[in-house]
Motif scaffolding. Structure first.
Motif, PDB file in Angstrom:
ATOM      1  N   LEU A 155      77.786  27.397  84.088  1.00  0.00           N
ATOM      2  CA  LEU A 155      76.827  28.425  83.702  1.00  0.00           C
ATOM      3  C   LEU A 155      77.514  29.771  83.478  1.00  0.00           C
ATOM      4  N   THR A 156      78.562  30.054  84.243  1.00  0.00           N
ATOM      5  CA  THR A 156      79.324  31.289  84.040  1.00  0.00           C
ATOM      6  C   THR A 156      80.037  31.268  82.701  1.00  0.00           C
ATOM      7  N   GLN A 157      80.500  30.086  82.286  1.00  0.00           N
ATOM      8  CA  GLN A 157      81.211  29.964  81.012  1.00  0.00           C
ATOM      9  C   GLN A 157      80.271  30.043  79.813  1.00  0.00           C
ATOM     10  N   TYR A 158      78.985  29.787  80.030  1.00  0.00           N
ATOM     11  CA  TYR A 158      78.002  29.829  78.947  1.00  0.00           C
ATOM     12  C   TYR A 158      76.905  30.828  79.305  1.00  0.00           C
ATOM     13  N   PRO A 159      77.173  32.129  79.192  1.00  0.00           N
ATOM     14  CA  PRO A 159      76.216  33.148  79.648  1.00  0.00           C
ATOM     15  C   PRO A 159      74.930  33.204  78.827  1.00  0.00           C
ATOM     16  N   ASP A 160      74.920  32.597  77.642  1.00  0.00           N
ATOM     17  CA  ASP A 160      73.727  32.637  76.795  1.00  0.00           C
ATOM     18  C   ASP A 160      72.787  31.461  77.056  1.00  0.00           C
ATOM     19  N   TYR A 161      73.154  30.623  78.004  1.00  0.00           N
ATOM     20  CA  TYR A 161      72.362  29.422  78.270  1.00  0.00           C
ATOM     21  C   TYR A 161      71.719  29.491  79.654  1.00  0.00           C
ATOM     22  N   SER A 162      70.639  28.749  79.806  1.00  0.00           N
ATOM     23  CA  SER A 162      69.969  28.576  81.093  1.00  0.00           C
ATOM     24  C   SER A 162      70.071  27.113  81.490  1.00  0.00           C
ATOM     25  N   LEU A 163      69.787  26.843  82.756  1.00  0.00           N
ATOM     26  CA  LEU A 163      69.920  25.491  83.291  1.00  0.00           C
ATOM     27  C   LEU A 163      68.555  24.933  83.651  1.00  0.00           C
TER      28      LEU A 163
ATOM     29  N   PRO B 139      78.002  28.836  65.460  1.00  0.00           N
ATOM     30  CA  PRO B 139      77.606  28.425  64.109  1.00  0.00           C
ATOM     31  C   PRO B 139      76.163  28.800  63.796  1.00  0.00           C
ATOM     32  N   VAL B 140      75.876  28.850  62.498  1.00  0.00           N
ATOM     33  CA  VAL B 140      74.530  29.171  62.039  1.00  0.00           C
ATOM     34  C   VAL B 140      73.541  28.126  62.541  1.00  0.00           C
ATOM     35  N   THR B 141      73.973  26.860  62.592  1.00  0.00           N
ATOM     36  CA  THR B 141      73.083  25.776  63.015  1.00  0.00           C
ATOM     37  C   THR B 141      72.628  25.935  64.469  1.00  0.00           C
ATOM     38  N   ASN B 142      73.363  26.739  65.241  1.00  0.00           N
ATOM     39  CA  ASN B 142      72.994  26.948  66.646  1.00  0.00           C
ATOM     40  C   ASN B 142      72.568  28.399  66.869  1.00  0.00           C
ATOM     41  N   HIS B 143      72.004  29.022  65.800  1.00  0.00           N
ATOM     42  CA  HIS B 143      71.479  30.386  65.897  1.00  0.00           C
ATOM     43  C   HIS B 143      72.565  31.393  66.270  1.00  0.00           C
ATOM     44  N   GLY B 144      73.807  31.118  65.864  1.00  0.00           N
ATOM     45  CA  GLY B 144      74.892  32.051  66.143  1.00  0.00           C
ATOM     46  C   GLY B 144      75.393  32.003  67.575  1.00  0.00           C
ATOM     47  N   CYS B 145      75.038  30.962  68.319  1.00  0.00           N
ATOM     48  CA  CYS B 145      75.475  30.841  69.714  1.00  0.00           C
ATOM     49  C   CYS B 145      76.562  29.780  69.847  1.00  0.00           C
ATOM     50  N   PRO B 146      77.437  29.916  70.847  1.00  0.00           N
ATOM     51  CA  PRO B 146      78.489  28.912  71.054  1.00  0.00           C
ATOM     52  C   PRO B 146      77.872  27.557  71.363  1.00  0.00           C
ATOM     53  N   GLU B 147      78.445  26.516  70.796  1.00  0.00           N
ATOM     54  CA  GLU B 147      77.962  25.173  71.089  1.00  0.00           C
ATOM     55  C   GLU B 147      78.590  24.671  72.392  1.00  0.00           C
ATOM     56  N   ILE B 148      77.833  23.872  73.101  1.00  0.00           N
ATOM     57  CA  ILE B 148      78.324  23.317  74.370  1.00  0.00           C
ATOM     58  C   ILE B 148      79.305  22.190  74.066  1.00  0.00           C
ATOM     59  N   GLN B 149      80.464  22.232  74.699  1.00  0.00           N
ATOM     60  CA  GLN B 149      81.463  21.208  74.480  1.00  0.00           C
ATOM     61  C   GLN B 149      80.965  19.854  74.967  1.00  0.00           C
TER      62      GLN B 149
ATOM     63  N   ASN C  83      73.445  40.305  63.241  1.00  0.00           N
ATOM     64  CA  ASN C  83      72.890  40.551  64.575  1.00  0.00           C
ATOM     65  C   ASN C  83      71.380  40.373  64.646  1.00  0.00           C
ATOM     66  N   THR C  84      70.679  40.741  63.545  1.00  0.00           N
ATOM     67  CA  THR C  84      69.224  40.641  63.559  1.00  0.00           C
ATOM     68  C   THR C  84      68.748  39.198  63.666  1.00  0.00           C
ATOM     69  N   GLU C  85      69.577  38.245  63.312  1.00  0.00           N
ATOM     70  CA  GLU C  85      69.221  36.832  63.369  1.00  0.00           C
ATOM     71  C   GLU C  85      70.021  36.078  64.428  1.00  0.00           C
ATOM     72  N   ASP C  86      70.979  36.770  65.037  1.00  0.00           N
ATOM     73  CA  ASP C  86      71.903  36.119  65.971  1.00  0.00           C
ATOM     74  C   ASP C  86      71.307  36.108  67.389  1.00  0.00           C
ATOM     75  N   ARG C  87      71.060  34.898  67.918  1.00  0.00           N
ATOM     76  CA  ARG C  87      70.549  34.792  69.287  1.00  0.00           C
ATOM     77  C   ARG C  87      71.614  35.190  70.309  1.00  0.00           C
ATOM     78  N   CYS C  88      72.876  35.127  69.912  1.00  0.00           N
ATOM     79  CA  CYS C  88      73.982  35.472  70.818  1.00  0.00           C
ATOM     80  C   CYS C  88      74.919  36.429  70.074  1.00  0.00           C
ATOM     81  N   PRO C  89      74.518  37.688  69.894  1.00  0.00           N
ATOM     82  CA  PRO C  89      75.300  38.605  69.050  1.00  0.00           C
ATOM     83  C   PRO C  89      76.679  38.931  69.597  1.00  0.00           C
ATOM     84  N   ASP C  90      76.931  38.686  70.878  1.00  0.00           N
ATOM     85  CA  ASP C  90      78.225  39.020  71.461  1.00  0.00           C
ATOM     86  C   ASP C  90      79.157  37.825  71.582  1.00  0.00           C
ATOM     87  N   HIS C  91      78.674  36.643  71.216  1.00  0.00           N
ATOM     88  CA  HIS C  91      79.491  35.429  71.326  1.00  0.00           C
ATOM     89  C   HIS C  91      79.335  34.625  70.046  1.00  0.00           C
TER      90      HIS C  91
END
Length: 547
Positions: free
Chosen positions: A397-405, A349-359, A338-346
């Motif tokens: 944007l609703t499907q990717y709550p950790d991202y901005s547009l 991969p490590v390469t994307n700071h622990g955040c879901p990758e965009i399809q 969690n201390t390194e995870d930009r998206c601790p609830d989702h």
């Protein structure tokens, strides 16, 4: 919009005028020249055509030409003809054999008129000069070819029978009714006049338009309705899947499980789920889809980890153990603490700071959205055709709550650069405003305008300028630099778009000098400095832009 060929003469464009050239061929007492094109005698003419019904037109023609012949050295004639006639065209493109708006339109015609003949020549060595008019009866056939817009090409052949005519100078005691006659072979152009009322400017007149309020620049069928290639009831311009039959609820895309997430974006296309979980079910409503949930029966309200199991509690009275536990805690179970995870609830991969990758399909949709966003000419008002595309972006944007547009507006190079910069920014802001009205947080939607500074193609052609007029959409992790800024740099200011003239330094702005400032020069005299008068600048003319 419809092809321009459909705009030629019809019930709405009832009148046409034409210019033509003809070849005249004589037949009479001295023989026949029918269908012999060795003699080059041309006759210029005019024609007027008036639409009456699907099968009949009223036609009037006028031409000027000559007939000549020399059966012997002592006998010859030259007859100068002026002919005017009115008749009816019987069109075969009347909806039975061919459609009324067919490109090729065969017809028959018949009519009557007046032929005035001025004849000079020799009759057995005796010079003759006569002038006389005759009632003319004619019939023939022709073919009209639509060239597009209001222009047509026609070819026709007609038989003229001037009654009791003496065109060759051979007078008989009892002249035959059809003694002298001639063929007329004609080629000409017609221009159709008039413009039928067409409120939505789709090329289909209001009288025939079954969809009279189609947005501008939308392709329509012969009935004026937007094209719908997959026949799913969602027109192409609103259909996110125009080649695959779908449902209106998901913008024309298929949705097998009817959960409101189309199959393209649905990770569980055969099981109803939620938009937040990409269409996958979550039976215990803990935020973890059933396929990833190792504890599917967790009571509602229980805090869980990425596997859907109750999260371990940490004793609040041991600070050291808390710090130790928090440093290794990984709520979403993606291998990134969690201390390194930009998206601790989702999980991601490590390469994307622990955040879901965009399809990849989602990125593709954002790229295609650029082509589907349109504005009214010369302003920032969104066209209704853009709404469905922006609705899809809101859903992404609703499907990717950790991202901005990121929204970036661009224009072509026509018109003042400062005006284009303002227009590009206002159009990006207009798209943002629409998304915010759909409930998206303001902090997650950023916008910029770059004017004509970053073209995709040369601005020397209309096709290139059309590509350059665009609004781009990109997702980026919240907290990262804006995608547009990463690609294009900071948003330019109006002064940055002005290129100074070569050879002249850009003058520095000086602070205004107050009026009547008194200073004592060395001579002892007082000098009063007056502020120079300023000529007010004229407001720049509004350029004519198309987008």
């Amino acid at each position: 919009m419809q092809s321009s060929a459909a705009l030629a003469q019809t019930a709405e464009r009832r009148t046409s005028i034409g210019i033509n050239g003809s070849v005249l061929q004589y037949k009479g007492d001295f023989g026949s020249e029918y269908w012999q094109f060795t003699q080059k005698r041309y006759a210029p003419g005019l024609a007027i055509n008036q639409y009456l019904t699907k099968g009949i037109d009223l036609n009037a023609q006028l031409f000027y030409g000559q007939l000549t012949g020399q059966p012997s050295t002592t006998t010859s004639f030259t007859s100068t003809l002026v002919n005017a006639n009115v008749g009816f065209k019987f069109k075969l493109n009347n909806g039975w054999a061919l459609k009324e708006k067919a490109v090729i339109q065969p017809y028959l015609f018949a009519g009557s008129g007046w032929t005035f003949a001025s004849r000079t020549g020799l009759a057995d060595g005796i010079r003759i000069n006569t002038e006389k008019g005759y009632v003319d009866v004619l019939a023939g056939a022709g073919l009209n070819l639509r060239l597009g817009g209001s222009l047509g090409l026609f070819v026709q052949s007609s038989q003229h029978l001037p009654m009791y005519a003496d065109l060759d100078g051979l007078t008989q005691e009892k002249p035959s009714r059809w003694a002298d006659r001639f063929l007329q072979h004609t080629v000409g152009l017609t221009i159709n006049l008039g413009q039928a009322p067409d409120a939505d400017e789709d090329g289909v007149p209001d009288r025939l338009d079954q969809c009279p309020h189609t947005p501008n620049d939308i392709e329509v069928d012969a009935h004026g309705c937007p094209l719908d290639d997959d026949k799913d009831g969602v027109p192409n311009y609103q259909d996110q899947c125009p080649s695959i039959p779908g449902k209106p609820e998901v913008h024309g895309c298929p949705d097998r499980d009817n959960d409101g997430v189309d199959d393209v974006d649905d990770a569980c296309p055969d099981k109803p789920g939620s938009i937040e979980l990409h269409g996958c079910p979550d039976t215990d409503q803990d935020g973890v889809s059933d396929s990833d949930d190792q504890c599917p029966d967790t009571p509602v309200g229980t805090a869980v980890n990425a596997q859907g199991c109750p999260a371990p509690s940490v004793a609040s009275d041991t600070v050291v153990s808390t710090k130790s536990a928090s440093s290794s805690l990984d709520i979403d179970g993606d291998g990134v603490p969690n201390t390194e995870d930009r998206c601790p609830d989702h999980a991601g991969p490590v390469t994307n700071h622990g955040c879901p990758e965009i399809q990849a399909a989602t990125r593709q949709r954002l790229q295609e959205a650029t082509k589907l966003i349109g504005f009214e000419r010369n302003n920032a008002t969104l066209l209704p055709a853009s709404y469905s595309t922006l609705d899809t972006i809101a859903r992404i944007l609703t499907q990717y709550p950790d991202y901005s547009l990121s929204i970036a507006g661009h224009t072509d190079s026509q018109g003042p650069a400062a005006f284009n910069l303002r227009l590009s920014r206002e159009r990006a802001a207009s798209a943002r405003r629409y998304l915010l009205e759909r409930g998206l947080p303001e902090a997650r939607v950023e916008w910029r305008g770059y004017g004509p500074r970053y073209p995709l193609a040369a601005n020397t052609t209309e096709a290139g300028r059309a590509r350059n007029r665009r609004v781009e959409f990109d997702l980026f992790l919240t907290g990262d630099p804006n995608t547009a800024q990463a690609k294009y740099g900071p948003e330019p200011t109006p002064s940055a778009l002005v290129t100074p003239k070569k050879g002249k330094a850009t003058p520095l702005k000086k602070k205004p000098v107050p009026r009547k400032t008194v200073s004592k020069p060395r001579s002892g005299k007082q000098t009063i400095r007056k502020q120079p008068s300023r000529t007010p600048r004229r407001a720049p003319k509004q350029p004519t832009l198309e987008w």
